[in-house]
Design an enzyme around this catalytic site. Structure first.
Site, PDB file in Angstrom:
ATOM      1  N   GLU A 102      96.795  37.098  42.926  1.00 35.63           N
ATOM      2  CA  GLU A 102      95.929  36.636  44.007  1.00 35.63           C
ATOM      3  C   GLU A 102      94.602  36.965  43.714  1.00 35.63           C
ATOM      4  O   GLU A 102      94.129  38.245  43.285  1.00 35.63           O
ATOM      5  CB  GLU A 102      96.498  36.655  44.981  1.00 35.63           C
ATOM      6  N   ASP A 103      93.539  36.177  44.297  1.00 39.65           N
ATOM      7  CA  ASP A 103      92.043  36.699  44.354  1.00 39.65           C
ATOM      8  C   ASP A 103      91.808  38.029  45.152  1.00 39.65           C
ATOM      9  O   ASP A 103      91.532  38.884  44.827  1.00 39.65           O
ATOM     10  CB  ASP A 103      91.135  35.640  44.789  1.00 39.65           C
ATOM     11  N   ASP A 106      93.852  39.974  52.396  1.00 42.47           N
ATOM     12  CA  ASP A 106      93.105  40.100  53.382  1.00 42.47           C
ATOM     13  C   ASP A 106      93.844  40.313  54.612  1.00 42.47           C
ATOM     14  O   ASP A 106      94.307  41.750  54.718  1.00 42.47           O
ATOM     15  CB  ASP A 106      92.554  38.772  53.861  1.00 42.47           C
ATOM     16  N   PHE A 156      82.729  38.922  53.829  1.00 38.48           N
ATOM     17  CA  PHE A 156      83.281  37.784  53.170  1.00 38.48           C
ATOM     18  C   PHE A 156      82.753  37.561  51.931  1.00 38.48           C
ATOM     19  O   PHE A 156      81.553  37.784  51.781  1.00 38.48           O
ATOM     20  CB  PHE A 156      83.124  36.586  54.104  1.00 38.48           C
ATOM     21  N   ARG A 169      82.651  29.123  43.650  1.00 42.29           N
ATOM     22  CA  ARG A 169      83.890  29.501  42.917  1.00 42.29           C
ATOM     23  C   ARG A 169      83.472  29.735  41.576  1.00 42.29           C
ATOM     24  O   ARG A 169      83.953  30.607  40.747  1.00 42.29           O
ATOM     25  CB  ARG A 169      84.954  28.291  42.774  1.00 42.29           C
TER      26      ARG A 169
END
Ligand code: IMP
Ligand code: MG
Length: 184
Positions: A102-103, A106, A156, A169
């Site tokens: 996963e990137d 959060d 963010f 991206r």
């Protein structure tokens, strides 16, 4: 340059070089832990695809790839905790060592759901999680990655696969996003 109205790239948090160094380190740790056992690497679309592409080239074992697409209801920056599978795995997990990639973690809702609900009962040999980034101060559920690149504050971030409104991206670095006119 990419421009989402009202937002701008604030500054570079991790350069392409820093990211590559970290990905190499994660690849080394993963290779040592699995000791050459074949690994099923499952990327969470879309954010993980850049990290995953680099990470698998640092893993010294036979790697099988798969993808899951999951959506969480909520607004653009806040997840609701309700997860929906948009694309299922193609590979049957039974008997496999699974590494979910996963990137960013959060709230933790997505990975908690995928590991503890979606993959539970599918008889995988093992399930571990690799994330590039983690925002521990935002965690809403009890889940931590087995491998994590960088711990970050409540910012963010975009780039290296991570998006805002499907943009940014392709940036080779990770940057934080800022509002253009926060006073307005
Ligand atoms: P979680 O379920 O709240 O842990 O959310 C994880 C997902 O939210 C990630 O897969 C990202 O798609 C998205 N996300 C969370 N924080 C960021 C960020 O800072 N930039 C871009 N996407 C983010
Ligand atoms: Mg994502």
């Amino acid at each position: 340059m990419i421009n989402v109205p009202g937002y701008k790239v604030g500054g570079i948090l991790y350069s392409a070089e820093e990211i590559q160094e970290k990905v190499k380190e994660l690849g080394r740790r993963i290779s040592e832990d699995y000791k050459g056992r074949p690994l099923t690497v499952v990327g969470i679309l879309k954010g993980s695809f850049v990290f995953m592409a680099d990470l698998i080239r640092e893993i010294d074992a036979d790697v099988q790839l798969d993808f899951i697409a999951a959506a969480s209801y909520g607004n653009k920056t806040e997840s609701s905790g309700e997860i929906q599978i948009k694309k299922d795995m193609d590979i049957t997990p039974a008997g496999k060592d699974i590494l979910i990639v996963e990137d960013i973690i959060d709230s933790g809702n997505t990975l908690k759901y995928l590991r503890d609900i979606y993959l539970a009962g599918k008889n995988a040999k093992s399930v571990k999680i690799a994330t590039l980034l983690s925002k521990p101060s935002r965690r809403k559920v009890d889940i931590e990655p087995d491998y994590n690149g960088f711990v970050i504050d409540d910012l963010f971030v975009v780039g290296y696969g991570l998006d805002y409104a499907q943009q940014y991206r392709q940036l080779p670095y990770i940057a934080w996003l800022e509002e253009e006119n926060p006073e307005l």
